[in-house]
Design an enzyme around this catalytic site. Structure first.
Site, mmCIF file in Angstrom:
data_model
loop_
_atom_site.group_PDB
_atom_site.id
_atom_site.type_symbol
_atom_site.label_atom_id
_atom_site.label_comp_id
_atom_site.label_asym_id
_atom_site.label_seq_id
_atom_site.Cartn_x
_atom_site.Cartn_y
_atom_site.Cartn_z
ATOM 1 N N SER A 239 0.848 -1.187 0.000
ATOM 2 C CA SER A 239 0.000 0.000 0.000
ATOM 3 C C SER A 239 0.887 1.242 0.000
ATOM 4 O O SER A 239 2.119 1.140 0.060
ATOM 5 C CB SER A 239 -0.902 0.003 1.228
ATOM 6 O OG SER A 239 -0.116 0.236 2.376
ATOM 7 N N LYS A 240 0.217 2.381 -0.039
ATOM 8 C CA LYS A 240 0.938 3.651 -0.134
ATOM 9 C C LYS A 240 2.007 3.825 0.923
ATOM 10 O O LYS A 240 3.024 4.464 0.693
ATOM 11 C CB LYS A 240 -0.063 4.806 0.012
ATOM 12 C CG LYS A 240 -0.661 5.206 -1.298
ATOM 13 C CD LYS A 240 -1.479 6.453 -1.103
ATOM 14 C CE LYS A 240 -2.479 6.589 -2.219
ATOM 15 N NZ LYS A 240 -3.597 7.435 -1.890
ATOM 16 N N ARG A 241 1.744 3.262 2.103
ATOM 17 C CA ARG A 241 2.738 3.511 3.153
ATOM 18 C C ARG A 241 4.066 2.803 2.876
ATOM 19 O O ARG A 241 5.069 3.082 3.520
ATOM 20 C CB ARG A 241 2.168 3.198 4.529
ATOM 21 C CG ARG A 241 2.096 1.795 4.890
ATOM 22 C CD ARG A 241 1.276 1.567 6.153
ATOM 23 N NE ARG A 241 0.886 0.189 6.165
ATOM 24 C CZ ARG A 241 1.707 -0.786 6.489
ATOM 25 N NH1 ARG A 241 2.947 -0.521 6.853
ATOM 26 N NH2 ARG A 241 1.302 -2.033 6.448
#
Ligand code: GLU
Length: 472
Positions: A239-241
């Site tokens: 994911s984006k993180r």
């Protein structure tokens, strides 16, 4: 059977690396079998689908070079066709109107949950409703086979069996007449004669329902391959993180599409210990059936390694083409003057990890830098550099041919005659023309900067030295 594959993204965001991997696998399958690759935009969720996202997906596909043979087809353009199939299923008795109220369904659900049963529609309206209530617009449900099993012979997962008793009569049209997701996929896969459905394994549970509907429509289901998801280095879903997840973020960060494709093809698939695969090799060697059924972990360092590999080894013209985008972002139009881009790539490619780095390190070839790197200027643009720089200026002005070899000769000869180490001349000269003490070999650097700019920049450096406060 001719191979027909489709990539069917929902346009609710950018094209992420997981989607790109699915698209690549579909594309490779079609290419290796002389088949057709179709792009289908699943935009029936009107609230979440956006035109920007469609653009982002198309851009991502173009940048990656995953060209499609048919499409893009938009599901929102196909509503009349979905209505037609619903009418047909109602007529043939493979679907029925259901008038159950929301309250009844909620009560049913609560009772089933209390009995620890899996909540599912109980088929009340299945036999037909003698007196349909006039005030309730019905939904349309698919008549799922009540017993038996659906066997999915998945190319990646192997055999997966679902009991029909676990599946209920799925709603295929809502009360307002709009078709539901699983149904539109079925109609499209049927109409588009899809032979192989390659998609994320989050859709595996939809597969038995879709196969039952295809069978009810008299259509042989395609072959399925469910691709496991990608995890971040920490084992959680990517994911984006974890950093960049959108394909176009990789473009912005200075990656070559070849590196990303190579990275994605190796994610969960291998061929001996080979790491580098050109697109042609991927087409020759990739085997969807050999993709691992377990999740794959994303490794940014390996992607960076591949990027360096492709920057170093791809055709100069190819790298130059992608570099021009990054120079453009720095406000440089390489076509408007300055050195040939392929020459710049040749000079820079050994030391750049990304095209962003290469563009930043090459900007001085095309435009004057605003200021010297303060540390480098302090170390190299000192009073003792004045004499060598002035002499160089004169000799370079006189030089008959502006070539790396002739420039090299001037610099080395001057160092010799002044009894200086080469660095004592090359470094001030480098800071003078590049703004800092790092650039390709000095002769190549000067050759690429060009005579006129080199002389001007030496003058600027001499001026800079003159203006330095005299220290005791
Ligand atoms: N639209 C679905 C998605 O974006 C893919 C459906 C399919 O491939 O069947 O996840």
């Amino acid at each position: 059977m001719t191979a027909r594959t489709r990539f069917a993204p929902s346009p609710t965001g950018y094209l992420h690396v997981g989607g790109a991997r699915t698209a690549l696998f579909c594309w490779l399958y079609a290419r290796q079998h002389g088949g057709t690759f179709i792009l289908r935009i699943e935009d029936t969720d009107l609230e979440r689908s956006t035109a920007e996202s469609v653009d982002a997906i198309l851009q991502g596909m173009t940048w990656l070079g995953l060209e499609y043979d048919e499409g893009p087809f938009f599901q929102t353009h196909r509503f009349p066709r979905y209505q037609e199939v619903i009418a047909r299923m109602l007529k043939e008795g493979t679907a029925y109107h259901c008038y159950c109220s929301k309250e009844r369904l909620e009560k049913l659900r609560a009772e089933q949950m209390a009995r620890k049963e899996k909540p599912r529609y109980d088929g009340k309206c299945r036999p037909g409703v003698a007196q349909p209530p006039r005030d309730i617009p019905p939904v349309v449900r698919f008549k799922n086979p009540p017993d038996g099993a659906v066997v999915v012979e998945d190319l990646i997962r192997g055999q997966v069996v679902f009991q029909n008793s676990e599946l209920d009569d799925l709603i295929i049209a809502r009360a307002d007449g709009s078709p539901t997701y699983n149904f539109t996929v079925v109609v499209d896969d049927m109409d588009m004669h899809i032979s192989h459905v390659i998609r994320g394994d989050d859709h595996l549970n939809n597969t038995p329902r879709q196969m039952n509907m295809l069978q009810a429509l008299g259509c042989k289901p395609p072959v399925y391959a469910h691709v496991p998801m990608i995890l971040g280095p920490d084992g959680a879903r990517l994911s984006k993180r974890h950093g960049a997840v959108s394909v176009m973020q990789y473009r912005e960060a200075g990656y070559l599409p070849d590196a990303l494709l190579n990275y994605l093809v190796r994610l969960g698939w291998s061929h001996g210990d080979q790491e580098v695969f050109s697109v042609d090799e991927m087409i020759k060697l990739f085997d969807i059936a050999k993709v691992h059924s377990s999740t794959a972990a994303f490794n940014p360092e390996k992607l960076m390694w591949l990027n360096q590999h492709y920057i170093k080894n791809s055709e100069l013209k190819h790298v130059a083409h992608h570099l021009s985008y990054h120079l453009g972002k720095l406000g440089i139009d390489p076509a408007a003057g300055g050195p040939e881009m392929m020459e710049v790539v040749k000079a820079q490619r050994e030391r750049a990890r990304t095209l962003v780095e290469m563009a930043q390190n090459s900007a001085f070839f095309y435009k004057d830098f605003d200021a010297y790197d303060p540390m480098d200027a302090a170390s190299h643009l000192k009073p003792e550099a004045k004499q060598p720089l002035s002499q160089l200026r004169d000799q370079l002005t006189e030089l008959s041919r502006w070539e790396a070899a002739t420039i090299h000769e001037v610099v080395t000869k001057l160092a010799e005659s002044l009894g200086l180490k080469l660095g004592k001349i090359a470094q001030p000269l480098r800071v003078a023309v590049a703004g800092r003490a790092m650039s390709p070999p000095i002769d190549v650097t000067l050759m690429l900067v060009g005579r006129e700019k080199t002389l001007k920049r030496i003058d600027r450096a001499l001026e800079h030295i003159r203006k330095q406060p005299v220290t005791a």
